[in-house]
Design an enzyme around this catalytic site. Structure first.
Site, PDB file in Angstrom:
ATOM      1  N   SER A   1      -0.987  -3.850 -42.771  1.00 36.08           N
ATOM      2  CA  SER A   1      -0.905  -2.589 -43.528  1.00 36.08           C
ATOM      3  C   SER A   1      -2.301  -1.980 -43.598  1.00 36.08           C
ATOM      4  O   SER A   1      -3.297  -2.721 -43.627  1.00 36.08           O
ATOM      5  CB  SER A   1      -0.419  -2.864 -44.952  1.00 36.08           C
ATOM      6  OG  SER A   1      -0.594  -1.722 -45.765  1.00 36.08           O
TER       7      SER A   1
ATOM      8  N   TYR B   1      -1.188  -8.233 -52.421  1.00 35.35           N
ATOM      9  CA  TYR B   1      -0.625  -7.670 -51.181  1.00 35.35           C
ATOM     10  C   TYR B   1      -1.754  -7.370 -50.189  1.00 35.35           C
ATOM     11  O   TYR B   1      -1.686  -7.728 -49.013  1.00 35.35           O
ATOM     12  CB  TYR B   1       0.143  -6.386 -51.535  1.00 35.35           C
ATOM     13  CG  TYR B   1       0.774  -5.673 -50.358  1.00 35.35           C
ATOM     14  CD1 TYR B   1       1.960  -6.124 -49.800  1.00 35.35           C
ATOM     15  CD2 TYR B   1       0.194  -4.520 -49.812  1.00 35.35           C
ATOM     16  CE1 TYR B   1       2.551  -5.458 -48.732  1.00 35.35           C
ATOM     17  CE2 TYR B   1       0.777  -3.846 -48.755  1.00 35.35           C
ATOM     18  CZ  TYR B   1       1.958  -4.316 -48.216  1.00 35.35           C
ATOM     19  OH  TYR B   1       2.533  -3.654 -47.152  1.00 35.35           O
TER      20      TYR B   1
ATOM     21  N   ASN C   1       7.564  -9.292 -39.338  1.00 34.64           N
ATOM     22  CA  ASN C   1       7.644  -8.035 -40.092  1.00 34.64           C
ATOM     23  C   ASN C   1       7.928  -8.218 -41.591  1.00 34.64           C
ATOM     24  O   ASN C   1       7.491  -7.415 -42.409  1.00 34.64           O
ATOM     25  CB  ASN C   1       8.745  -7.163 -39.456  1.00 34.64           C
ATOM     26  CG  ASN C   1       9.153  -6.005 -40.333  1.00 34.64           C
ATOM     27  OD1 ASN C   1       8.431  -5.015 -40.461  1.00 34.64           O
ATOM     28  ND2 ASN C   1      10.314  -6.126 -40.975  1.00 34.64           N
TER      29      ASN C   1
ATOM     30  N   ALA D   1      -4.729  -8.653 -50.079  1.00 33.75           N
ATOM     31  CA  ALA D   1      -5.319  -9.910 -49.588  1.00 33.75           C
ATOM     32  C   ALA D   1      -4.436 -10.522 -48.507  1.00 33.75           C
ATOM     33  O   ALA D   1      -4.926 -11.025 -47.488  1.00 33.75           O
ATOM     34  CB  ALA D   1      -5.492 -10.891 -50.750  1.00 33.75           C
TER      35      ALA D   1
ATOM     36  N   LYS E   1      -2.470  -8.956 -46.479  1.00 35.03           N
ATOM     37  CA  LYS E   1      -2.531  -8.150 -45.258  1.00 35.03           C
ATOM     38  C   LYS E   1      -3.882  -8.326 -44.560  1.00 35.03           C
ATOM     39  O   LYS E   1      -3.969  -8.249 -43.338  1.00 35.03           O
ATOM     40  CB  LYS E   1      -2.240  -6.684 -45.582  1.00 35.03           C
ATOM     41  CG  LYS E   1      -0.802  -6.441 -46.056  1.00 35.03           C
ATOM     42  CD  LYS E   1       0.228  -6.850 -45.006  1.00 35.03           C
ATOM     43  CE  LYS E   1       1.651  -6.465 -45.358  1.00 35.03           C
ATOM     44  NZ  LYS E   1       2.642  -6.852 -44.354  1.00 35.03           N
TER      45      LYS E   1
HETATM   46  N1  NAD Z   1       6.803   0.966 -45.956  1.00 36.43           N
HETATM   47  C1  NAD Z   1       5.501   1.121 -46.031  1.00 36.43           C
HETATM   48  O1  NAD Z   1       4.989   2.097 -46.568  1.00 36.43           O
HETATM   49  C2  NAD Z   1       4.600   0.086 -45.400  1.00 36.43           C
HETATM   50  C3  NAD Z   1       3.238   0.383 -45.305  1.00 36.43           C
HETATM   51  C4  NAD Z   1       2.398  -0.554 -44.728  1.00 36.43           C
HETATM   52  C5  NAD Z   1       2.899  -1.748 -44.254  1.00 36.43           C
HETATM   53  N2  NAD Z   1       4.217  -2.009 -44.376  1.00 36.43           N
HETATM   54  C6  NAD Z   1       4.687  -3.309 -43.865  1.00 36.43           C
HETATM   55  O2  NAD Z   1       5.719  -3.094 -42.934  1.00 36.43           O
HETATM   56  C7  NAD Z   1       6.647  -4.193 -42.979  1.00 36.43           C
HETATM   57  C8  NAD Z   1       8.047  -3.680 -43.193  1.00 36.43           C
HETATM   58  O3  NAD Z   1       8.062  -2.893 -44.361  1.00 36.43           O
HETATM   59  P1  NAD Z   1       9.344  -2.052 -44.809  1.00 36.43           P
HETATM   60  O4  NAD Z   1       8.839  -0.842 -45.476  1.00 36.43           O
HETATM   61  O5  NAD Z   1      10.307  -1.927 -43.692  1.00 36.43           O
HETATM   62  O6  NAD Z   1       9.886  -3.054 -45.943  1.00 36.43           O
HETATM   63  P2  NAD Z   1      11.323  -3.287 -46.572  1.00 36.43           P
HETATM   64  O7  NAD Z   1      11.057  -3.743 -47.952  1.00 36.43           O
HETATM   65  O8  NAD Z   1      12.227  -2.128 -46.348  1.00 36.43           O
HETATM   66  O9  NAD Z   1      11.857  -4.521 -45.698  1.00 36.43           O
HETATM   67  C9  NAD Z   1      11.270  -5.775 -45.771  1.00 36.43           C
HETATM   68  C10 NAD Z   1      12.333  -6.814 -45.463  1.00 36.43           C
HETATM   69  O10 NAD Z   1      11.754  -8.127 -45.594  1.00 36.43           O
HETATM   70  C11 NAD Z   1      12.719  -8.966 -46.192  1.00 36.43           C
HETATM   71  N3  NAD Z   1      12.095 -10.105 -46.848  1.00 36.43           N
HETATM   72  C12 NAD Z   1      11.401 -10.147 -48.015  1.00 36.43           C
HETATM   73  N4  NAD Z   1      11.020 -11.408 -48.296  1.00 36.43           N
HETATM   74  C13 NAD Z   1      11.470 -12.189 -47.277  1.00 36.43           C
HETATM   75  C14 NAD Z   1      11.394 -13.562 -46.991  1.00 36.43           C
HETATM   76  N5  NAD Z   1      10.793 -14.432 -47.824  1.00 36.43           N
HETATM   77  N6  NAD Z   1      11.954 -14.029 -45.842  1.00 36.43           N
HETATM   78  C15 NAD Z   1      12.580 -13.174 -45.005  1.00 36.43           C
HETATM   79  N7  NAD Z   1      12.710 -11.859 -45.221  1.00 36.43           N
HETATM   80  C16 NAD Z   1      12.161 -11.378 -46.357  1.00 36.43           C
HETATM   81  C17 NAD Z   1      13.451  -8.068 -47.189  1.00 36.43           C
HETATM   82  O11 NAD Z   1      14.713  -8.620 -47.516  1.00 36.43           O
HETATM   83  C18 NAD Z   1      13.528  -6.761 -46.421  1.00 36.43           C
HETATM   84  O12 NAD Z   1      14.726  -6.654 -45.678  1.00 36.43           O
HETATM   85  C19 NAD Z   1       6.140  -5.112 -44.098  1.00 36.43           C
HETATM   86  O13 NAD Z   1       5.345  -6.128 -43.523  1.00 36.43           O
HETATM   87  C20 NAD Z   1       5.297  -4.185 -44.946  1.00 36.43           C
HETATM   88  O14 NAD Z   1       4.317  -4.876 -45.688  1.00 36.43           O
HETATM   89  C21 NAD Z   1       5.097  -1.124 -44.930  1.00 36.43           C
END
Ligand code: NAD
Length: 254
Positions: A143, A156, A91, A158, A160
């Site tokens: 995503s 980003y 995640n 790319a 995904k």
């Molecule tokens: N929120 C959105 O709108 C959205 C939309 C599409 C996809 N996503 C995807 O869903 C997933 C979760 O998103 P979210 O909104 O909960 O994000 P978020 O930013 O709230 O949480 C992401 C977490 O990843 C951790 N992280 C970052 N780099 C890291 C690393 N190198 N090693 C370990 N942990 C690390 C951060 O500390 C954070 O706790 C992600 O893959 C994101 O790309 C989110």
């Protein structure tokens, strides 16, 4: 019977947002959870809350998903604490935006390294343990940015796209070992670390473009991930599951 009874799940990026919601829901449904994040204080706080409600069901670990050594440590800790590994939720991700012309090699590398390599090396590390356990389920969080236009998101997007392709190749290669690999592609979901839309006006425009007329909640995604981690989805592998309130099928012409 709880839906994840007997499962041992590694969830990355579990200190915030969707990963935190998944860690909580998984523990509620009977899984043992290894909740990891590069921001240790957040994941530690999250796990404390989980264990108050569901005693001894989760452990927090500091983890940089782009480090192969870190992954090995997570796997060894998981096995030493809970005996096996049967679920991996890839995640964690970094999300920043820059216009195409301002993207540097380092910036590109950071997105690809954490988001795509981080998932690849997670799978590579966990697969031998899952084989030992007799199978498993892997969920890669992608995503809809890899499917629909999102200007300013190039590295980003790319990363995904790589995750989608990786999901297909891993599902194909690991199926005979009873390891399923699926992706979830969230649309706009509430996150603490980055604002979905900076102004009230842009937020309302975003909501108007979503047929469900709301931004997604971390819990919406967590319920889908729970289903894919559980045996209820035992014939689903190599699937990309869009969860976006209908955003990607909507052409919102004025
Ligand atoms: N929120 C959105 O709108 C959205 C939309 C599409 C996809 N996503 C995807 O869903 C997933 C979760 O998103 P979210 O909104 O909960 O994000 P978020 O930013 O709230 O949480 C992401 C977490 O990843 C951790 N992280 C970052 N780099 C890291 C690393 N190198 N090693 C370990 N942990 C690390 C951060 O500390 C954070 O706790 C992600 O893959 C994101 O790309 C989110």
């Amino acid at each position: 019977m709880r839906r994840l009874a007997g499962k041992v799940a590694v969830i990355t990026g579990a200190g915030n947002g969707q990963g935190a919601a998944e860690a909580y829901l998984f523990a509620k449904e009977g899984a043992k959870v290894i909740a990891t994040d590069i921001q240790y204080e957040n994941v530690e706080r999250m796990v404390e809350k989980i264990n108050q409600e569901f005693p001894e069901s989760a452990i927090p670990l500091k983890h940089d998903v782009s480090s192969e050594e870190n992954w090995q440590h997570i796997a060894e800790e998981a096995v030493s604490q809970f005996g096996q590994i049967t679920v991996l939720i890839n995640n964690a991700a970094v999300f920043h935006t820059k216009p195409y012309t301002e993207v540097t090699f380092d910036y590109w590398n950071k997105a690809l390294n954490v988001n795509a390599w981080g998932q690849f090396v997670g799978i590579k590390t966990m697969v031998p343990y899952m084989k030992k356990a007799g199978g498993g389920s892997i969920v890669n969080v992608g995503s809809i940015a890899s499917r629909i236009n999102a200007s300013g998101f190039s590295p980003y997007t790319a990363s995904k796209g790589a995750i989608e392709a990786l999901t297909y190749s891993a599902a194909s290669e690991l199926g005979p070992d009873r390891i399923r690999v699926n992706a979830v592609l969230p649309g706009s979901t509430i996150r603490k670390t980055v604002k979905n839309a900076p102004t009230e006006e842009s937020r309302q425009a975003l909501i108007n473009a979503i047929p469900a007329r709301r931004i997604g909640l971390p819990e919406d995604v967590a319920h889908l991930v729970l289903f894919l981690a559980s045996d209820e989805s035992s014939y689903i592998t190599g699937a990309t599951n869009i969860i976006d309130g209908g955003l990607s099928v909507n052409i919102n012409l004025p």
